[in-house]
Design an enzyme around this catalytic site. Structure first.
Site, mmCIF file in Angstrom:
data_model
loop_
_atom_site.group_PDB
_atom_site.id
_atom_site.type_symbol
_atom_site.label_atom_id
_atom_site.label_comp_id
_atom_site.label_asym_id
_atom_site.label_seq_id
_atom_site.Cartn_x
_atom_site.Cartn_y
_atom_site.Cartn_z
ATOM 1 C CE1 TYR A 149 0.587 0.828 4.491
ATOM 2 C CE2 TYR A 149 -0.456 -1.327 4.649
ATOM 3 C CZ TYR A 149 0.260 -0.302 5.221
ATOM 4 O OH TYR A 149 0.659 -0.394 6.537
ATOM 5 C CB CYS A 150 1.192 4.320 0.604
ATOM 6 S SG CYS A 150 1.614 6.081 0.439
#
Length: 281
Positions: A149-150
């Site tokens: 994620y990110c």
């Protein structure tokens, strides 16, 4: 680049603001207001270079693009149903998980007349983490970890598994380099949570923006990767010792009166930004 990064860390003195043990009532809106305040204070020479450490409990921080998901309300409702607070930060990047096993560090530098090169800021944080973890003898890479994620060019990983992500914010001649470090707990469980958020927020729809396809096993905590039960307090001690070794002086302080006035304005701005996402909370 390593030498330039080390020079950035070798400040004449470091101001330390430790907010890592304030507990669940310390909210993420306050953190982002603090960093904006310190960016301005450092940029105006009201403060020397500053390191701030912070922990938030059961909080999901969304990026601006996340707020544009076609079914963002359903995504936010899902996270809130899992017991998380949700906020939108005032900088780039995408959704991240913050909890009591995640230590966040911000390094705030004066952005000098010629400016601090963006990559130099990232490299300085990477160098700091390598120094903090040097005793474990593991290679710490900085490259995008697909499936995390990110995701970003300065994802920090060991053996291909991401444990940290770095971002930056520039404001009024100050530069804040921020990192989240997953210290303990399950990295894959955190990633699974964000995977399900995107599934609820997208519901299979095509979008112009390419949201990440989360593969939970691409993420892990430092405790999992090093085979040692680490705590936020352990890493705080490593941070303080490392900064002390890089500088002639490290001192702790709270906000000055002038900084407190700036903080109140910045906090109000953050609260206004987040009013519209208080779905079900």
């Amino acid at each position: 680049m390593e030498e330039l990064s080390r020079q950035l860390l070798n400040q004449p003195k470091w101001r330390m603001i430790d907010q890592s043990s304030l507990g669940p009532l310390f909210e993420a809106e306050q953190s982002f207001a603090y960093d904006d305040t310190l960016c301005e204070a450092v940029g105006r020479n009201m403060s020397p270079a500053t390191a701030r450490s912070w922990v938030h409990h059961d909080t999901i921080v969304l990026g601006i693009q996340d707020a544009r998901l076609p079914h963002v309300e359903e995504g936010i409702q899902y996270l809130q149903n899992q017991g998380y607070r949700v906020i939108i930060r005032n900088s780039g990047g995408l959704a991240v998980v913050l909890d009591e096993g995640v230590l966040n560090i911000s390094l705030i530098f004066p952005d000098a007349e010629k400016g601090i090169d963006i990559s130099r800021g990232y490299e300085a944080m990477w160098e700091l983490i390598k120094l903090m973890l040097a005793d474990y003898g593991k290679k710490i890479e900085a490259r995008e970890i697909s499936g995390s994620y990110c995701p970003g060019s300065y994802d920090l990983s060991i053996g291909g598994k991401k444990f940290a992500g770095i971002s930056q914010r520039r404001l009024r001649n100050g530069a804040a380099v921020q990192i989240y470090l997953c210290i303990s707990g399950s990295g894959s469980k955190r990633a699974q949570l964000i995977k399900e958020f995107y599934e609820a927020g997208l519901q299979g729809e095509e979008t112009r923006f390419d949201y990440p396809s989360i593969i939970p096993d691409t993420m892990a905590s430092l405790s999992e990767l090093l085979g040692v039960q680490l705590t936020v307090n352990d890493m705080m001690m490593k941070l303080l010792v490392t900064l002390k070794s890089l500088s002639g002086r490290i001192f702790s302080s709270s906000l000055s009166i002038d900084e407190q006035l700036l903080f109140e304005k910045n906090l109000l701005r953050m609260m206004e930004r987040n009013k519209k996402i208080r779905i079900g909370s």
